[in-house]
Design a protein around this motif. Sequence first.
Motif, PDB file in Angstrom:
ATOM      1  N   GLU A   1       0.824  -1.208   0.000  1.00  0.00           N
ATOM      2  CA  GLU A   1       0.000   0.000   0.000  1.00  0.00           C
ATOM      3  C   GLU A   1       0.854   1.252   0.000  1.00  0.00           C
ATOM      4  O   GLU A   1       0.545   2.216  -0.671  1.00  0.00           O
ATOM      5  CB  GLU A   1      -0.924   0.013   1.221  1.00  0.00           C
ATOM      6  N   THR A   2       1.939   1.244   0.764  1.00  0.00           N
ATOM      7  CA  THR A   2       2.773   2.435   0.828  1.00  0.00           C
ATOM      8  C   THR A   2       3.547   2.644  -0.464  1.00  0.00           C
ATOM      9  O   THR A   2       3.740   3.773  -0.889  1.00  0.00           O
ATOM     10  CB  THR A   2       3.756   2.372   2.018  1.00  0.00           C
ATOM     11  N   THR A   3       3.998   1.569  -1.114  1.00  0.00           N
ATOM     12  CA  THR A   3       4.711   1.741  -2.376  1.00  0.00           C
ATOM     13  C   THR A   3       3.752   2.137  -3.481  1.00  0.00           C
ATOM     14  O   THR A   3       4.142   2.816  -4.410  1.00  0.00           O
ATOM     15  CB  THR A   3       5.484   0.469  -2.784  1.00  0.00           C
ATOM     16  N   ALA A   4       2.480   1.725  -3.396  1.00  0.00           N
ATOM     17  CA  ALA A   4       1.505   2.070  -4.426  1.00  0.00           C
ATOM     18  C   ALA A   4       1.183   3.564  -4.385  1.00  0.00           C
ATOM     19  O   ALA A   4       0.863   4.145  -5.406  1.00  0.00           O
ATOM     20  CB  ALA A   4       0.243   1.237  -4.248  1.00  0.00           C
ATOM     21  N   GLN A   5       1.251   4.203  -3.222  1.00  0.00           N
ATOM     22  CA  GLN A   5       0.937   5.619  -3.092  1.00  0.00           C
ATOM     23  C   GLN A   5       2.085   6.497  -3.600  1.00  0.00           C
ATOM     24  O   GLN A   5       1.879   7.634  -3.936  1.00  0.00           O
ATOM     25  CB  GLN A   5       0.647   5.960  -1.633  1.00  0.00           C
ATOM     26  N   TRP A   6       3.259   5.992  -3.639  1.00  0.00           N
ATOM     27  CA  TRP A   6       4.442   6.726  -4.062  1.00  0.00           C
ATOM     28  C   TRP A   6       4.528   6.688  -5.578  1.00  0.00           C
ATOM     29  O   TRP A   6       4.394   5.635  -6.192  1.00  0.00           O
ATOM     30  CB  TRP A   6       5.664   6.089  -3.415  1.00  0.00           C
ATOM     31  N   LYS A   7       4.724   7.834  -6.205  1.00  0.00           N
ATOM     32  CA  LYS A   7       4.798   7.922  -7.670  1.00  0.00           C
ATOM     33  C   LYS A   7       6.182   8.394  -8.083  1.00  0.00           C
ATOM     34  O   LYS A   7       6.732   9.309  -7.485  1.00  0.00           O
ATOM     35  CB  LYS A   7       3.753   8.897  -8.214  1.00  0.00           C
ATOM     36  N   THR A   8       6.728   7.785  -9.125  1.00  0.00           N
ATOM     37  CA  THR A   8       8.046   8.166  -9.607  1.00  0.00           C
ATOM     38  C   THR A   8       8.141   7.936 -11.113  1.00  0.00           C
ATOM     39  O   THR A   8       7.261   7.333 -11.708  1.00  0.00           O
ATOM     40  CB  THR A   8       9.157   7.377  -8.872  1.00  0.00           C
ATOM     41  N   THR A   9       9.224   8.411 -11.688  1.00  0.00           N
ATOM     42  CA  THR A   9       9.493   8.192 -13.105  1.00  0.00           C
ATOM     43  C   THR A   9      10.404   6.974 -13.247  1.00  0.00           C
ATOM     44  O   THR A   9      11.363   6.824 -12.489  1.00  0.00           O
ATOM     45  CB  THR A   9      10.178   9.424 -13.725  1.00  0.00           C
ATOM     46  N   ILE A  10      10.099   6.133 -14.233  1.00  0.00           N
ATOM     47  CA  ILE A  10      10.878   4.926 -14.463  1.00  0.00           C
ATOM     48  C   ILE A  10      11.235   4.867 -15.943  1.00  0.00           C
ATOM     49  O   ILE A  10      10.353   4.984 -16.798  1.00  0.00           O
ATOM     50  CB  ILE A  10      10.097   3.661 -14.074  1.00  0.00           C
ATOM     51  N   ILE A  11      12.511   4.706 -16.229  1.00  0.00           N
ATOM     52  CA  ILE A  11      12.962   4.508 -17.609  1.00  0.00           C
ATOM     53  C   ILE A  11      13.090   3.003 -17.804  1.00  0.00           C
ATOM     54  O   ILE A  11      13.818   2.336 -17.063  1.00  0.00           O
ATOM     55  CB  ILE A  11      14.298   5.210 -17.873  1.00  0.00           C
ATOM     56  N   ILE A  12      12.378   2.485 -18.795  1.00  0.00           N
ATOM     57  CA  ILE A  12      12.329   1.045 -19.008  1.00  0.00           C
ATOM     58  C   ILE A  12      12.796   0.723 -20.422  1.00  0.00           C
ATOM     59  O   ILE A  12      12.457   1.421 -21.370  1.00  0.00           O
ATOM     60  CB  ILE A  12      10.899   0.506 -18.790  1.00  0.00           C
ATOM     61  N   SER A  13      13.559  -0.335 -20.534  1.00  0.00           N
ATOM     62  CA  SER A  13      14.007  -0.807 -21.835  1.00  0.00           C
ATOM     63  C   SER A  13      12.797  -1.114 -22.719  1.00  0.00           C
ATOM     64  O   SER A  13      11.819  -1.717 -22.264  1.00  0.00           O
ATOM     65  CB  SER A  13      14.846  -2.074 -21.652  1.00  0.00           C
TER      66      SER A  13
ATOM     67  N   ARG B   1       3.054  -3.371 -16.950  1.00  0.00           N
ATOM     68  CA  ARG B   1       1.617  -3.149 -16.776  1.00  0.00           C
ATOM     69  C   ARG B   1       1.294  -2.863 -15.315  1.00  0.00           C
ATOM     70  O   ARG B   1       0.477  -1.996 -15.010  1.00  0.00           O
ATOM     71  CB  ARG B   1       0.831  -4.351 -17.294  1.00  0.00           C
ATOM     72  N   THR B   2       1.943  -3.578 -14.402  1.00  0.00           N
ATOM     73  CA  THR B   2       1.723  -3.359 -12.972  1.00  0.00           C
ATOM     74  C   THR B   2       2.160  -1.952 -12.571  1.00  0.00           C
ATOM     75  O   THR B   2       1.440  -1.248 -11.862  1.00  0.00           O
ATOM     76  CB  THR B   2       2.494  -4.403 -12.135  1.00  0.00           C
ATOM     77  N   LEU B   3       3.336  -1.524 -13.037  1.00  0.00           N
ATOM     78  CA  LEU B   3       3.834  -0.182 -12.722  1.00  0.00           C
ATOM     79  C   LEU B   3       2.931   0.890 -13.327  1.00  0.00           C
ATOM     80  O   LEU B   3       2.650   1.913 -12.690  1.00  0.00           O
ATOM     81  CB  LEU B   3       5.270  -0.021 -13.224  1.00  0.00           C
ATOM     82  N   GLY B   4       2.474   0.676 -14.550  1.00  0.00           N
ATOM     83  CA  GLY B   4       1.575   1.627 -15.205  1.00  0.00           C
ATOM     84  C   GLY B   4       0.245   1.740 -14.481  1.00  0.00           C
ATOM     85  O   GLY B   4      -0.321   2.833 -14.351  1.00  0.00           O
ATOM     86  N   ALA B   5      -0.273   0.619 -13.983  1.00  0.00           N
ATOM     87  CA  ALA B   5      -1.539   0.617 -13.252  1.00  0.00           C
ATOM     88  C   ALA B   5      -1.427   1.391 -11.944  1.00  0.00           C
ATOM     89  O   ALA B   5      -2.427   1.917 -11.439  1.00  0.00           O
ATOM     90  CB  ALA B   5      -1.984  -0.812 -12.982  1.00  0.00           C
ATOM     91  N   GLN B   6      -0.217   1.504 -11.411  1.00  0.00           N
ATOM     92  CA  GLN B   6       0.004   2.248 -10.168  1.00  0.00           C
ATOM     93  C   GLN B   6       0.306   3.719 -10.432  1.00  0.00           C
ATOM     94  O   GLN B   6       0.730   4.436  -9.534  1.00  0.00           O
ATOM     95  CB  GLN B   6       1.140   1.606  -9.368  1.00  0.00           C
ATOM     96  N   GLN B   7       0.129   4.160 -11.662  1.00  0.00           N
ATOM     97  CA  GLN B   7       0.248   5.560 -12.061  1.00  0.00           C
ATOM     98  C   GLN B   7       1.672   6.109 -12.023  1.00  0.00           C
ATOM     99  O   GLN B   7       1.875   7.314 -11.875  1.00  0.00           O
ATOM    100  CB  GLN B   7      -0.659   6.455 -11.191  1.00  0.00           C
ATOM    101  N   HIS B   8       2.676   5.245 -12.151  1.00  0.00           N
ATOM    102  CA  HIS B   8       4.052   5.724 -12.254  1.00  0.00           C
ATOM    103  C   HIS B   8       4.280   6.255 -13.657  1.00  0.00           C
ATOM    104  O   HIS B   8       3.653   5.799 -14.614  1.00  0.00           O
ATOM    105  CB  HIS B   8       5.050   4.597 -11.941  1.00  0.00           C
ATOM    106  N   ARG B   9       5.164   7.244 -13.794  1.00  0.00           N
ATOM    107  CA  ARG B   9       5.488   7.811 -15.107  1.00  0.00           C
ATOM    108  C   ARG B   9       6.525   6.899 -15.769  1.00  0.00           C
ATOM    109  O   ARG B   9       7.663   6.820 -15.329  1.00  0.00           O
ATOM    110  CB  ARG B   9       6.026   9.232 -14.949  1.00  0.00           C
ATOM    111  N   ILE B  10       6.117   6.242 -16.834  1.00  0.00           N
ATOM    112  CA  ILE B  10       6.977   5.267 -17.508  1.00  0.00           C
ATOM    113  C   ILE B  10       7.450   5.845 -18.830  1.00  0.00           C
ATOM    114  O   ILE B  10       6.657   6.343 -19.619  1.00  0.00           O
ATOM    115  CB  ILE B  10       6.228   3.943 -17.727  1.00  0.00           C
ATOM    116  N   ARG B  11       8.764   5.771 -19.048  1.00  0.00           N
ATOM    117  CA  ARG B  11       9.371   6.198 -20.306  1.00  0.00           C
ATOM    118  C   ARG B  11      10.132   5.007 -20.868  1.00  0.00           C
ATOM    119  O   ARG B  11      11.005   4.460 -20.199  1.00  0.00           O
ATOM    120  CB  ARG B  11      10.354   7.365 -20.089  1.00  0.00           C
ATOM    121  N   PHE B  12       9.783   4.607 -22.081  1.00  0.00           N
ATOM    122  CA  PHE B  12      10.480   3.504 -22.732  1.00  0.00           C
ATOM    123  C   PHE B  12      11.645   4.057 -23.535  1.00  0.00           C
ATOM    124  O   PHE B  12      11.544   5.115 -24.136  1.00  0.00           O
ATOM    125  CB  PHE B  12       9.525   2.713 -23.631  1.00  0.00           C
TER     126      PHE B  12
END
Length: 172
Positions: free
Chosen positions: A6-18, A28-39
Motif C-alpha cells: 500500500e505504501t509503495t503504491a501511493q508513491w509515484k516516480t518516473t521509471i525509464i524502461i528498456s 503493466r503493474t507499474l503503469g496501473a500504479q500511475q508511475h510515469r513510464i518512459r520507454f
Amino acid sequence: MATPSETTAQWKTTIIISSSLQNHDACRTLGAQQHRIRFSDSVEAGSFIFPLSGTAFLLVDPQDLPEPLEESGFIERIEKFVQVHRNCFVLVYTPFNGKKELQVLTLIQHRFFGSNLKILPVRNGAQIAEGMLTVAKATSKPHTDKIRERMSLAQAHIIETSPVWEMLKDIL
C-alpha cells in the motif's frame, strides 16, 4: 498501519524502461500504479532505471539464456550493467526453482561476490514491481531523510530508556 504494497503504491516516480520490456507484466503493474513510464531503446535490454533514487534493475530470465552460460555473453552483459550503474540489482526471474534457475543464480553470486551488485530472485510480474518499488522508494532522497530521522529518534529513545546508560550515569 499500511502494508508495504500500500505504501509503495501511493508513491509515484518516473521509471525509464528498456523498450524490450514494453509488453511485460511488470510494466503493466507499474503503469496501473500511475508511475510515469518512459520507454527507451538506449538503455540495456531488460533494464528498469529509477533516476530519482539512482537505482537500476536488470531483469534476467534463465529460460532465455543459451547454453553454456559461461560462453553466452551473459556475464559480460551484467559486468557492463554494473559498470554503468552505481546502485544496481539483478532480478532473476525464477517462477520455479529448477536446475537452470539455480545454476544462473549460483553463477551470478560467485562471479559478482563482493561487488556492488545485489541479486533479487522474483517469481512473477507483481513481485518484480513490488521489489523494485520498495528498493527505489527506500533509496529516494526524501524517504532516506525520513528514515535517517526515524533511526536517530529510535537511537535517542533507546539510549534514554536503557538501564545500562542509567547504570553508567550513576557510576560517573
